[in-house]
Scaffold this motif. Structure first.
Motif, PDB file in Angstrom:
ATOM      1  N   PHE A 106       0.829  -1.200   0.000  1.00  0.00           N
ATOM      2  CA  PHE A 106       0.000   0.000   0.000  1.00  0.00           C
ATOM      3  C   PHE A 106       0.870   1.259   0.000  1.00  0.00           C
ATOM      4  O   PHE A 106       0.460   2.307  -0.504  1.00  0.00           O
ATOM      5  N   ALA A 107       2.069   1.151   0.546  1.00  0.00           N
ATOM      6  CA  ALA A 107       2.997   2.293   0.530  1.00  0.00           C
ATOM      7  C   ALA A 107       3.375   2.651  -0.911  1.00  0.00           C
ATOM      8  O   ALA A 107       3.524   3.838  -1.245  1.00  0.00           O
ATOM      9  N   ASP A 108       3.537   1.630  -1.768  1.00  0.00           N
ATOM     10  CA  ASP A 108       3.825   1.888  -3.183  1.00  0.00           C
ATOM     11  C   ASP A 108       2.665   2.642  -3.834  1.00  0.00           C
ATOM     12  O   ASP A 108       2.871   3.570  -4.625  1.00  0.00           O
ATOM     13  N   LEU A 109       1.444   2.223  -3.494  1.00  0.00           N
ATOM     14  CA  LEU A 109       0.266   2.894  -4.026  1.00  0.00           C
ATOM     15  C   LEU A 109       0.224   4.355  -3.580  1.00  0.00           C
ATOM     16  O   LEU A 109      -0.005   5.260  -4.398  1.00  0.00           O
ATOM     17  N   LYS A 110       0.470   4.595  -2.288  1.00  0.00           N
ATOM     18  CA  LYS A 110       0.395   5.952  -1.767  1.00  0.00           C
ATOM     19  C   LYS A 110       1.431   6.864  -2.418  1.00  0.00           C
ATOM     20  O   LYS A 110       1.128   8.009  -2.781  1.00  0.00           O
ATOM     21  N   GLN A 111       2.639   6.375  -2.602  1.00  0.00           N
ATOM     22  CA  GLN A 111       3.674   7.201  -3.218  1.00  0.00           C
ATOM     23  C   GLN A 111       3.357   7.479  -4.685  1.00  0.00           C
ATOM     24  O   GLN A 111       3.628   8.574  -5.191  1.00  0.00           O
ATOM     25  N   THR A 112       2.774   6.492  -5.366  1.00  0.00           N
ATOM     26  CA  THR A 112       2.371   6.689  -6.765  1.00  0.00           C
ATOM     27  C   THR A 112       1.301   7.773  -6.856  1.00  0.00           C
ATOM     28  O   THR A 112       1.353   8.656  -7.721  1.00  0.00           O
ATOM     29  N   LEU A 113       0.330   7.709  -5.938  1.00  0.00           N
ATOM     30  CA  LEU A 113      -0.752   8.692  -5.932  1.00  0.00           C
ATOM     31  C   LEU A 113      -0.236  10.099  -5.613  1.00  0.00           C
ATOM     32  O   LEU A 113      -0.672  11.083  -6.229  1.00  0.00           O
ATOM     33  N   LEU A 114       0.680  10.200  -4.672  1.00  0.00           N
ATOM     34  CA  LEU A 114       1.233  11.503  -4.304  1.00  0.00           C
ATOM     35  C   LEU A 114       2.005  12.108  -5.472  1.00  0.00           C
ATOM     36  O   LEU A 114       1.875  13.303  -5.772  1.00  0.00           O
ATOM     37  N   TYR A 115       2.802  11.284  -6.139  1.00  0.00           N
ATOM     38  CA  TYR A 115       3.566  11.753  -7.300  1.00  0.00           C
ATOM     39  C   TYR A 115       2.614  12.233  -8.399  1.00  0.00           C
ATOM     40  O   TYR A 115       2.799  13.324  -8.976  1.00  0.00           O
ATOM     41  N   PHE A 116       1.571  11.448  -8.667  1.00  0.00           N
ATOM     42  CA  PHE A 116       0.622  11.819  -9.711  1.00  0.00           C
ATOM     43  C   PHE A 116      -0.071  13.144  -9.381  1.00  0.00           C
ATOM     44  O   PHE A 116      -0.194  14.033 -10.233  1.00  0.00           O
ATOM     45  N   ALA A 117      -0.529  13.296  -8.148  1.00  0.00           N
ATOM     46  CA  ALA A 117      -1.258  14.502  -7.753  1.00  0.00           C
ATOM     47  C   ALA A 117      -0.392  15.749  -7.904  1.00  0.00           C
ATOM     48  O   ALA A 117      -0.853  16.792  -8.394  1.00  0.00           O
ATOM     49  N   LYS A 118       0.856  15.670  -7.497  1.00  0.00           N
ATOM     50  CA  LYS A 118       1.751  16.831  -7.587  1.00  0.00           C
ATOM     51  C   LYS A 118       2.086  17.172  -9.043  1.00  0.00           C
ATOM     52  O   LYS A 118       2.214  18.350  -9.400  1.00  0.00           O
ATOM     53  N   GLU A 119       2.248  16.130  -9.873  1.00  0.00           N
ATOM     54  CA  GLU A 119       2.545  16.380 -11.284  1.00  0.00           C
ATOM     55  C   GLU A 119       1.330  16.946 -12.010  1.00  0.00           C
ATOM     56  O   GLU A 119       1.459  17.786 -12.894  1.00  0.00           O
ATOM     57  N   MET A 120       0.138  16.508 -11.614  1.00  0.00           N
ATOM     58  CA  MET A 120      -1.084  16.905 -12.318  1.00  0.00           C
ATOM     59  C   MET A 120      -1.588  18.270 -11.867  1.00  0.00           C
ATOM     60  O   MET A 120      -2.008  19.096 -12.689  1.00  0.00           O
ATOM     61  N   PHE A 121      -1.547  18.517 -10.566  1.00  0.00           N
ATOM     62  CA  PHE A 121      -2.180  19.713 -10.020  1.00  0.00           C
ATOM     63  C   PHE A 121      -1.216  20.717  -9.396  1.00  0.00           C
ATOM     64  O   PHE A 121      -1.646  21.767  -8.926  1.00  0.00           O
ATOM     65  N   GLY A 122       0.073  20.397  -9.360  1.00  0.00           N
ATOM     66  CA  GLY A 122       1.038  21.340  -8.829  1.00  0.00           C
ATOM     67  C   GLY A 122       1.772  20.795  -7.618  1.00  0.00           C
ATOM     68  O   GLY A 122       1.273  19.949  -6.870  1.00  0.00           O
ATOM     69  N   ALA A 123       2.994  21.311  -7.404  1.00  0.00           N
ATOM     70  CA  ALA A 123       3.877  20.779  -6.355  1.00  0.00           C
ATOM     71  C   ALA A 123       3.336  20.991  -4.953  1.00  0.00           C
ATOM     72  O   ALA A 123       3.725  20.285  -4.010  1.00  0.00           O
ATOM     73  N   GLU A 124       2.424  21.959  -4.761  1.00  0.00           N
ATOM     74  CA  GLU A 124       1.891  22.249  -3.427  1.00  0.00           C
ATOM     75  C   GLU A 124       0.717  21.342  -3.051  1.00  0.00           C
ATOM     76  O   GLU A 124       0.215  21.398  -1.934  1.00  0.00           O
ATOM     77  N   THR A 125       0.286  20.502  -3.989  1.00  0.00           N
ATOM     78  CA  THR A 125      -0.892  19.657  -3.761  1.00  0.00           C
ATOM     79  C   THR A 125      -0.631  18.612  -2.678  1.00  0.00           C
ATOM     80  O   THR A 125       0.409  17.951  -2.676  1.00  0.00           O
ATOM     81  N   GLN A 126      -1.592  18.462  -1.770  1.00  0.00           N
ATOM     82  CA  GLN A 126      -1.549  17.428  -0.744  1.00  0.00           C
ATOM     83  C   GLN A 126      -2.651  16.399  -1.024  1.00  0.00           C
ATOM     84  O   GLN A 126      -3.632  16.711  -1.700  1.00  0.00           O
ATOM     85  N   ILE A 127      -2.472  15.188  -0.499  1.00  0.00           N
ATOM     86  CA  ILE A 127      -3.492  14.156  -0.701  1.00  0.00           C
ATOM     87  C   ILE A 127      -3.916  13.571   0.640  1.00  0.00           C
ATOM     88  O   ILE A 127      -3.193  13.668   1.635  1.00  0.00           O
ATOM     89  N   ARG A 128      -5.105  12.990   0.656  1.00  0.00           N
ATOM     90  CA  ARG A 128      -5.523  12.193   1.802  1.00  0.00           C
ATOM     91  C   ARG A 128      -6.308  10.997   1.277  1.00  0.00           C
ATOM     92  O   ARG A 128      -6.956  11.070   0.219  1.00  0.00           O
ATOM     93  N   LEU A 129      -6.243   9.887   2.004  1.00  0.00           N
ATOM     94  CA  LEU A 129      -6.928   8.652   1.631  1.00  0.00           C
ATOM     95  C   LEU A 129      -7.998   8.334   2.662  1.00  0.00           C
ATOM     96  O   LEU A 129      -7.728   8.349   3.876  1.00  0.00           O
ATOM     97  N   ARG A 130      -9.214   8.049   2.166  1.00  0.00           N
ATOM     98  CA  ARG A 130     -10.319   7.686   3.050  1.00  0.00           C
ATOM     99  C   ARG A 130     -10.750   6.256   2.764  1.00  0.00           C
ATOM    100  O   ARG A 130     -10.819   5.851   1.581  1.00  0.00           O
ATOM    101  N   PRO A 131     -11.036   5.445   3.801  1.00  0.00           N
ATOM    102  CA  PRO A 131     -11.485   4.065   3.574  1.00  0.00           C
ATOM    103  C   PRO A 131     -12.747   4.026   2.711  1.00  0.00           C
ATOM    104  O   PRO A 131     -13.636   4.878   2.844  1.00  0.00           O
TER     105      PRO A 131
END
Length: 347
Positions: A226-251
């Motif tokens: 799941f750590a691989d998934l989270k890092q992939t998602l964080l990288y995608f979000a920053k590349e797509m929406f900007g370096a300041e973008t933060q993410i959160r995951l909800r069950p």
């Protein structure tokens, strides 16, 4: 005599000059019909030729063929003259206003889909595509949807073929079917994205449509976490929406992933402070994700005791809405030039 007539016509053709014609194109056509038309002179001469004695046919036939060739050559000469005259008369008038031809551009959905594809390509993901009309196995059963499970009602399906005793065939409701086909045909490691068009039986409104586009990603290998998934998602979000973008995951819950989550990004409009776009929360939901359920791996012929993987999926229309603040889904499909012209500068 017939031979004398033929010679007269030959002389007449050879002495005819196009300079005598007033309306050249029209009179050239009249000249052609006069000699080569179905009821023209040469056709009439060939009819008379049938009644000529056999001993005269050789010389007369040769003369008739000569007349036909001379007439055809003269007409070709006239046509070439007319074409050349048209070219000379069609020179550009430099005093005329310029003709600013309107150039087309990529549709905003194509722009966003290409951007998503490029981001995942930098992580080593390759594009996989498949059919838009799918059977029940690839659309539901292989993805851990039991036959009578209520999860099948999560998606309103356009069934193409639904008969008792036969496998159901439908327009695909998600591109997860592409993941199934890839896992069935390839051995791990697998790292693909599946962009494509999907269909759901929904009423068309500003926030819903019966046709939309998805991009899904799948990564299957040994020791994927799941750590691989989270890092992939964080990288995608920053590349797509900007370096300041933060993410959160909800069950969350999806039949084909366990555990499952939905991902939000910090609102880029208000900086996370809360606005009408994010409904005062400071967060915007953009995709669903999770670890591939072991039952899905097993159904596709992959040993879940040796391999694990993650999957994620997002709607391209929603990504475009968030990135370019588009409020109405229907604008994507109405071909309104006033809307489309806004994205001409986007490469």
């Amino acid at each position: 005599m017939l031979k004398d007539k033929i010679q007269e016509y030959i002389n007449d053709i050879q002495s005819t000059s196009i300079e005598k014609f007033q309306d050249k194109a029209t009179e050239v056509e009249m000249f052609r019909v006069k000699y080569l038309g179905k009821k023209g002179i040469i056709s009439d001469l060939f009819e008379q030729f049938k009644s000529v004695p056999n001993e005269e046919k050789k010389d007369l036939g040769k003369a008739l063929n000569q007349l036909k060739v001379i007439a055809m050559d003269k007409i070709e000469e006239f046509k070439a003259y007319c074409e050349q005259s048209e070219e000379l008369n069609s020179t550009n008038d430099l005093s005329l206003p310029a003709d600013f031809t309107q150039l087309g551009s990529r549709h905003v959905l194509s722009v966003v889909m290409n951007e998503i594809t490029e981001i995942f390509a930098r992580l080593g993901f390759t594009v996989a595509e498949s059919v838009e009309i799918e059977d029940d196995w690839h659309l539901f059963s292989a993805l851990n949807f039991p036959p009578d499970h209520p999860a099948r009602d999560m998606q309103d399906t356009f069934f193409v073929e639904k008969e008792e005793g036969r496998q159901e065939v439908a327009l695909r409701t998600h591109t997860s079917s592409v993941q199934v086909r890839v896992m069935e045909s390839q051995k791990p490691p697998i790292r693909i994205i599946a962009p494509g068009r999907v269909f759901r039986n929904e009423a068309i409104s500003a926030r819903a449509h019966c046709i939309f586009h998805q991009v899904e990603a799948l990564y299957v290998d040994k020791h994927v976490s799941f750590a691989d998934l989270k890092q992939t998602l964080l990288y995608f979000a920053k590349e797509m929406f900007g370096a300041e973008t933060q993410i959160r995951l909800r069950p969350s819950y999806f039949p084909f992933t366990e555990p499952s989550a939905e991902m939000d990004i910090s609102c880029g409009i208000c900086g996370g402070k809360g606005c009408n776009i994010c409904k005062g929360t400071g967060w915007l939901e953009i995709l669903g994700c999770g670890m591939v359920d072991p039952n899905v791996l097993q159904a596709c012929g992959i040993d879940p005791t040796q391999y694990s993987g993650f999957a994620l999926g997002m709607g391209v229309e929603r990504m475009a809405m968030l990135k370019y603040q588009i409020r109405d889904l229907r604008l994507y499909f109405e071909n309104d030039l006033r809307f489309l012209k806004q994205f001409e500068a986007i490469v």
